[in-house]
Scaffold this motif. Structure first.
Motif, PDB file in Angstrom:
ATOM      1  N   GLU A  58       0.811  -1.218   0.000  1.00 34.69           N
ATOM      2  CA  GLU A  58       0.000   0.000   0.000  1.00 34.69           C
ATOM      3  C   GLU A  58       0.844   1.267   0.000  1.00 34.69           C
ATOM      4  O   GLU A  58       0.564   2.195  -0.768  1.00 34.69           O
ATOM      5  N   ALA A  59       1.850   1.343   0.833  1.00 36.26           N
ATOM      6  CA  ALA A  59       2.651   2.569   0.936  1.00 36.26           C
ATOM      7  C   ALA A  59       3.306   2.909  -0.400  1.00 36.26           C
ATOM      8  O   ALA A  59       3.320   4.079  -0.815  1.00 36.26           O
ATOM      9  N   ASP A  60       3.836   1.911  -1.090  1.00 30.93           N
ATOM     10  CA  ASP A  60       4.493   2.147  -2.373  1.00 30.93           C
ATOM     11  C   ASP A  60       3.496   2.602  -3.426  1.00 30.93           C
ATOM     12  O   ASP A  60       3.750   3.535  -4.194  1.00 30.93           O
ATOM     13  N   ALA A  61       2.347   1.937  -3.480  1.00 38.44           N
ATOM     14  CA  ALA A  61       1.342   2.263  -4.489  1.00 38.44           C
ATOM     15  C   ALA A  61       0.700   3.620  -4.234  1.00 38.44           C
ATOM     16  O   ALA A  61       0.457   4.391  -5.168  1.00 38.44           O
ATOM     17  N   VAL A  62       0.450   3.940  -2.983  1.00 35.83           N
ATOM     18  CA  VAL A  62      -0.154   5.230  -2.638  1.00 35.83           C
ATOM     19  C   VAL A  62       0.797   6.372  -2.992  1.00 35.83           C
ATOM     20  O   VAL A  62       0.377   7.408  -3.526  1.00 35.83           O
ATOM     21  N   ALA A  63       2.076   6.196  -2.704  1.00 33.17           N
ATOM     22  CA  ALA A  63       3.062   7.233  -3.035  1.00 33.17           C
ATOM     23  C   ALA A  63       3.085   7.483  -4.537  1.00 33.17           C
ATOM     24  O   ALA A  63       3.151   8.632  -4.997  1.00 33.17           O
ATOM     25  N   ALA A  64       3.004   6.425  -5.330  1.00 30.74           N
ATOM     26  CA  ALA A  64       3.008   6.562  -6.788  1.00 30.74           C
ATOM     27  C   ALA A  64       1.729   7.230  -7.282  1.00 30.74           C
ATOM     28  O   ALA A  64       1.764   8.037  -8.211  1.00 30.74           O
TER      29      ALA A  64
END
Length: 220
Positions: A58-64
Motif C-alpha cells: 500500500e505505501a508504495d502504491a499510494v506514493a506513486a
C-alpha cells in the motif's frame, strides 16, 4: 444526467474485451472527452516498479498515485502487457482507488476542452465512479477470444503457442483479481447494457452502442 451540461457514458469490462476501442470510436463520433481510466492505474503500477517498489504494498502504491502527473499517462510503456498486471495489483488497493476516484469524477463532471459529454472506460465506472451515468455499457467476451486478440496485438501472426498460453494465463489471473477484490470489484452495474464481443467485430458493437446511446440522448 450527471449535471445539466455533461452527458456521461460509462464503459466497463475485462481486459482485451474491446471496451477501449469502442470508447475511442464513440468519443470521436460524439466529440466527447475520453478518459481511459485503466491508464491511470497502469501509470501508477509502472511508477511503482520503476522506483523499485512493490505494487501490492500500500505505501508504495499510494506514493506513486499521489505523484501521478500528466506525462505519466503519455508514456508508451503503460501499454505493455506486464504493466497491465501491475495495474491490476495496485487497483486492488482501496487507498489507491480513493486517490484516483476524485480525478475521474472531476473529469466526468467537467470534461476538458469544453466538451458537452464524457466517456470513461474502465472496470468500475458504472458501479462506483459514475453510478449516475446516462448510459452504462458492460463489454464481455470469453477469455480465450480476449487472449487471442491480445496475442495478435503483441506478436502478430508469427507468435508462438507458448506466448499465447502466457497471455491467457495472465488474463485469467487478472480477471480473478479484478472480480474478487474487496473494493470496487469488476462487475456490471444493475442497469448496464451488456454487449458480447466474442463473435462480433468492432463495427457491429459500435452500431449497437450507438443505438443505445442515441435512445438515451433522445430522452434528455
Amino acid at each position: 444526467m450527471t449535471d445539466d451540461k455533461t452527458f456521461v457514458i460509462a464503459i466497463d469490462g475485462p481486459a482485451a474485451s474491446g471496451k477501449g476501442t469502442l470508447a475511442r470510436k464513440l468519443a470521436a463520433h460524439f466529440d466527447y472527452a475520453l478518459l481511459d481510466t485503466g491508464a491511470l492505474y497502469r501509470a501508477v503500477g509502472l511508477n511503482v516498479a520503476r522506483h523499485g517498489g512493490d505494487p501490492e504494498k500500500e505505501a508504495d502504491a499510494v506514493a506513486a498515485a499521489r505523484a501521478l502527473g500528466d506525462m505519466d499517462l503519455s508514456d508508451p510503456a503503460i501499454r505493455g502487457e506486464s504493466t497491465g498486471a501491475l495495474a491490476s495489483k495496485v487497483a486492488a488497493i482501496p487507498a489507491v482507488r480513493d486517490i484516483l476516484l476524485a480525478f475521474q469524477r472531476d473529469f466526468a463532471e467537467s470534461p476538458p476542452g469544453g466538451k458537452t459529454g464524457a466517456i470513461l472506460d474502465g472496470r468500475d465506472i458504472g458501479t462506483v465512479v459514475c453510478p449516475d451515468a446516462d448510459v452504462k455499457i458492460y463489454i464481455i467476451a470469453d477469455v480465450e477470444t480476449r487472449a487471442k486478440r491480445r496475442f495478435l496485438e503483441q506478436y502478430g501472426p508469427n507468435g508462438t503457442e507458448a506466448q499465447y498460453e502466457a497471455i491467457l494465463a495472465d488474463l485469467v489471473q487478472r480477471d480473478a483479481r479484478d472480480m474478487n477484490r474487496s473494493t470496487a470489484p469488476l462487475k456490471p452495474a444493475k442497469n448496464a447494457h451488456l454487449l458480447d464481443t466474442t463473435n462480433s467485430d468492432i463495427e457491429a458493437v459500435f452500431e449497437a452502442a450507438l443505438g443505445l446511446i442515441s435512445k438515451e440522448q433522445a430522452n434528455v
